[in-house]
Design a protein around this motif. Structure first.
Motif, PDB file in Angstrom:
ATOM      1  N   PRO A 239      10.106   5.303   6.042  1.00  0.00           N
ATOM      2  CA  PRO A 239      10.849   6.193   5.365  1.00  0.00           C
ATOM      3  C   PRO A 239       9.794   7.128   4.494  1.00  0.00           C
ATOM      4  O   PRO A 239      10.355   8.332   4.155  1.00  0.00           O
ATOM      5  N   THR A 240       8.626   7.132   4.455  1.00  0.00           N
ATOM      6  CA  THR A 240       7.721   8.018   3.775  1.00  0.00           C
ATOM      7  C   THR A 240       6.712   9.039   4.403  1.00  0.00           C
ATOM      8  O   THR A 240       5.468   8.234   4.521  1.00  0.00           O
ATOM      9  N   CYS A 241       6.824   9.943   4.817  1.00  0.00           N
ATOM     10  CA  CYS A 241       5.821  10.573   5.485  1.00  0.00           C
ATOM     11  C   CYS A 241       5.694  11.908   4.823  1.00  0.00           C
ATOM     12  O   CYS A 241       6.567  12.618   4.077  1.00  0.00           O
ATOM     13  N   LEU A 242       4.322  12.196   4.300  1.00  0.00           N
ATOM     14  CA  LEU A 242       4.190  13.571   3.478  1.00  0.00           C
ATOM     15  C   LEU A 242       5.094  14.767   3.907  1.00  0.00           C
ATOM     16  O   LEU A 242       4.620  15.133   4.990  1.00  0.00           O
ATOM     17  N   ILE A 252       2.647   8.024   4.256  1.00  0.00           N
ATOM     18  CA  ILE A 252       2.337   7.567   2.871  1.00  0.00           C
ATOM     19  C   ILE A 252       2.724   5.962   2.805  1.00  0.00           C
ATOM     20  O   ILE A 252       3.752   5.626   3.110  1.00  0.00           O
ATOM     21  N   THR A 253       1.655   5.354   2.898  1.00  0.00           N
ATOM     22  CA  THR A 253       1.681   3.773   3.031  1.00  0.00           C
ATOM     23  C   THR A 253       2.953   3.137   2.324  1.00  0.00           C
ATOM     24  O   THR A 253       2.924   3.442   0.903  1.00  0.00           O
ATOM     25  N   GLU A 254       3.529   2.208   2.875  1.00  0.00           N
ATOM     26  CA  GLU A 254       4.466   1.233   2.195  1.00  0.00           C
ATOM     27  C   GLU A 254       3.985   0.354   1.057  1.00  0.00           C
ATOM     28  O   GLU A 254       4.825   0.010   0.081  1.00  0.00           O
ATOM     29  N   ALA A 255       2.561   0.380   1.063  1.00  0.00           N
ATOM     30  CA  ALA A 255       2.045  -0.458  -0.118  1.00  0.00           C
ATOM     31  C   ALA A 255       2.368   0.209  -1.440  1.00  0.00           C
ATOM     32  O   ALA A 255       2.002  -0.614  -2.445  1.00  0.00           O
ATOM     33  N   LEU A 256       2.543   1.366  -1.384  1.00  0.00           N
ATOM     34  CA  LEU A 256       2.898   2.022  -2.912  1.00  0.00           C
ATOM     35  C   LEU A 256       4.050   1.518  -3.410  1.00  0.00           C
ATOM     36  O   LEU A 256       4.168   1.200  -4.503  1.00  0.00           O
TER      37      LEU A 256
END
Length: 541
Positions: A239-242, A252-256
């Motif tokens: 879902p989250t690429c810069l 952008i790691t899912e850990a965020l």
């Protein structure tokens, strides 16, 4: 003249899976590990989040199994899931023994565990936000210390070598033809056992979190050699690429989100509660489709991931890599949200294997992302991928070790014929075909699919494959051409698999078939040249 090499075991791929297997076998066998580029250029190096494992007293194997099955949309093979999860602690212990420096919990005398989408417990062990780098660095160091392992960089495999097995009616793999960037020639590698650890095929899409080498080489080679592939339609989009014009493939790691980051619209409003009660911690397919939906609804180029409400010291301690990388582009994640878009991230399908990583071709193994073990089903749960690499590397190594003394080397392979090809003066054709392939795969076979889009993709891939085949047969091979040939093959497998699935499940969402079928079935493709071989039934683990 083709240079000949001989090893007990040939490992094609130098990520976590390939290096782990080499280390497990090195005391008993002479092993060659081929890396298509530099050792740190593969997907393992860029893995941020961590490794899922049952390490806490409050957690359990049953809970990890249940979470994985739920994320997999009914297509996970329960025996493969339990096989992997039951070996998770041993896999982590082995990595620690290899010197991997996992992050400690400052408030307790143990390792820090985080939580990611789909997990019901904190079970993600990590090394800050650069777990893949920590794992690969330790494995490379151990491999270089071992005299029985030969590391060869900038060697890219072309095709597998197979011969009739004298003791059965089956074919067996006896090596591979490999292009050496250094001397610009094709070499023949002979081995008793060959292991494909070549990673996934996310480079088939225009936008991806993967490095350039993720071109599906192992899947394409195995298919051409007569191996089945399974569930190729399930491509996970992270879902989250810069999102930045100068940022190439930075995840952008899912850990965020595991640590409380919020997904927001351009106006600052949160929206995930409209799509799933788990909000930001929903499985990746749900989050990716939600972002895609909102971007299309608003006509937005990107959405935003915001963790700036957390203390700056906490962000700096837990996400130093993300913070530093974003600062390079003028984004201070302690003070402002991160612009993000979905991107192709993981190939959930692959070469059909059993619990030992054995493919349909005797003495050919596949481990890691290039394989289809049944673990991931219709959607891979976060941080199960590195776990699969370590677990199946060990099981494949044990199977190879048990058979090694009984496997003879094959007959010498025919020399690679370069006598009728010339150097190309039109390499622009490769770059144009590469770009066209990745664009129509993104447009027609992406996060949301339709029958009409898939039919268009089918038409385009047939034309493109003919062009590539003509080019391949007339000019000397090069790295870009080898990868383009493999990407086109894998693209066709993805399209064919997507056409066969008349439902929406997990990572495959069809506007023409939005409902989920009552019976979950794998999509297994069988090469036409495979009829004469004995094959095991899919799901036998």
């Amino acid at each position: 003249m083709t240079t000949q090499h001989q090893y007990d075991v040939l490992v094609i791929g130098s990520g976590a899976a390939g290096l782990s297997l080499a280390l497990h076998l090195a005391d008993q066998a002479k092993v060659a590990v081929l890396s298509k580029g530099q050792l740190h250029e593969g997907s393992t190096w860029f893995a941020q989040g961590g490794i899922a494992a049952v390490l806490d007293d409050q957690d359990s194997i049953d809970a990890h199994v249940t979470d994985t099955l739920a994320a997999g949309g009914g297509l996970c093979h329960p025996d493969a899931v339990r096989f992997t999860v039951e070996r998770s602690k041993a896999a982590i212990d082995w990595l620690i023994h290899q010197g991997v420096d996992f992050t400690k919990d400052p408030s307790a005398d143990n390792y820090h565990l985080t939580q990611e989408g789909g997990h019901s417990h904190r079970r993600i062990i990590h090394s800050a936000d650069a777990t893949g780098r920590a794992v690969l660095s330790s494995l490379i160091e151990r491999v270089r210390e071992h005299g029985n392992i030969t590391l060869l960089e900038k060697f890219i495999a072309l095709d597998l070598i197979s011969q009739p097995d004298p003791s059965s009616r089956k074919l067996r793999c006896t090596g591979a033809y490999v292009y050496n960037h250094g001397d610009d020639h094709v070499h023949a590698f002979h081995a008793k056992a060959v292991v494909l650890a070549t990673g996934g095929a996310s480079k088939v899409y225009l936008y991806t979190s993967n490095p350039d080498g993720a071109s599906g080489d192992g899947i394409a080679m195995a298919w051409r050699a007569g191996c089945r592939v399974g569930n190729m339609e399930f491509n996970q989009f992270h879902p989250t690429c810069l999102f930045h014009p100068k940022a190439k493939s930075f995840l952008i790691t899912e850990a965020l989100r595991g640590e409380g980051a919020h997904l927001k619209l351009p106006n600052g409003q949160r929206f995930m509660h409209l799509f799933d009660q788990r909000e930001e911690l929903a499985p990746r397919d749900i989050v990716a489709r939600a972002i895609d939906h909102e971007m299309k609804r608003l006509g937005a180029d990107c959405l935003y991931l915001d963790i700036s409400h957390k203390p700056a010291a906490f962000i700096s301690e837990h996400f130093p890599t993300v913070k530093a990388r974003c600062l390079e582009f003028g984004i201070d994640i302690t003070k402002e949200p991160i612009p993000v878009v979905p991107a192709a991230h993981y190939t959930c399908g692959g070469i059909v294997v059993d619990a030992n990583g054995q493919t349909d071709l005797m003495n050919l193994y596949a481990i890691g992302e290039t394989s289809f073990t049944g673990l991931h089903g219709a959607n891979r749960m976060a941080s199960n991928s590195l776990l699969e690499c370590i677990v199946y590397a060990q099981s494949a190594a044990m199977d190879i070790e048990a058979k090694l003394t009984t496997i003879p080397f094959g007959n010498p392979a025919p020399a690679w014929d370069e006598s009728r090809v010339t150097d190309s003066d039109e390499d622009v054709v490769i770059s144009h075909n590469w770009d066209e392939l990745r664009r129509f795969m993104w447009d027609y076979v992406g996060i949301v699919r339709t029958q009409k889009r898939l039919e268009r993709a089918t038409h385009r891939i047939k034309l493109l494959k003919r062009e590539i085949a003509d080019y391949y047969s007339n000019y000397k091979v090069r790295g870009d051409l080898i990868e383009l040939r493999n990407l086109a093959m894998v693209a066709e497998l993805i399209i064919r698999s997507a056409m066969e699935r008349k439902e929406s499940r997990g990572l495959h969402f069809s506007l023409d078939h939005p409902e989920t079928a009552h019976i979950a079935r794998d999509t297994i493709l069988v090469p036409t040249n495979f009829a004469a071989q004995d094959i095991f039934v899919s799901g036998d683990q």
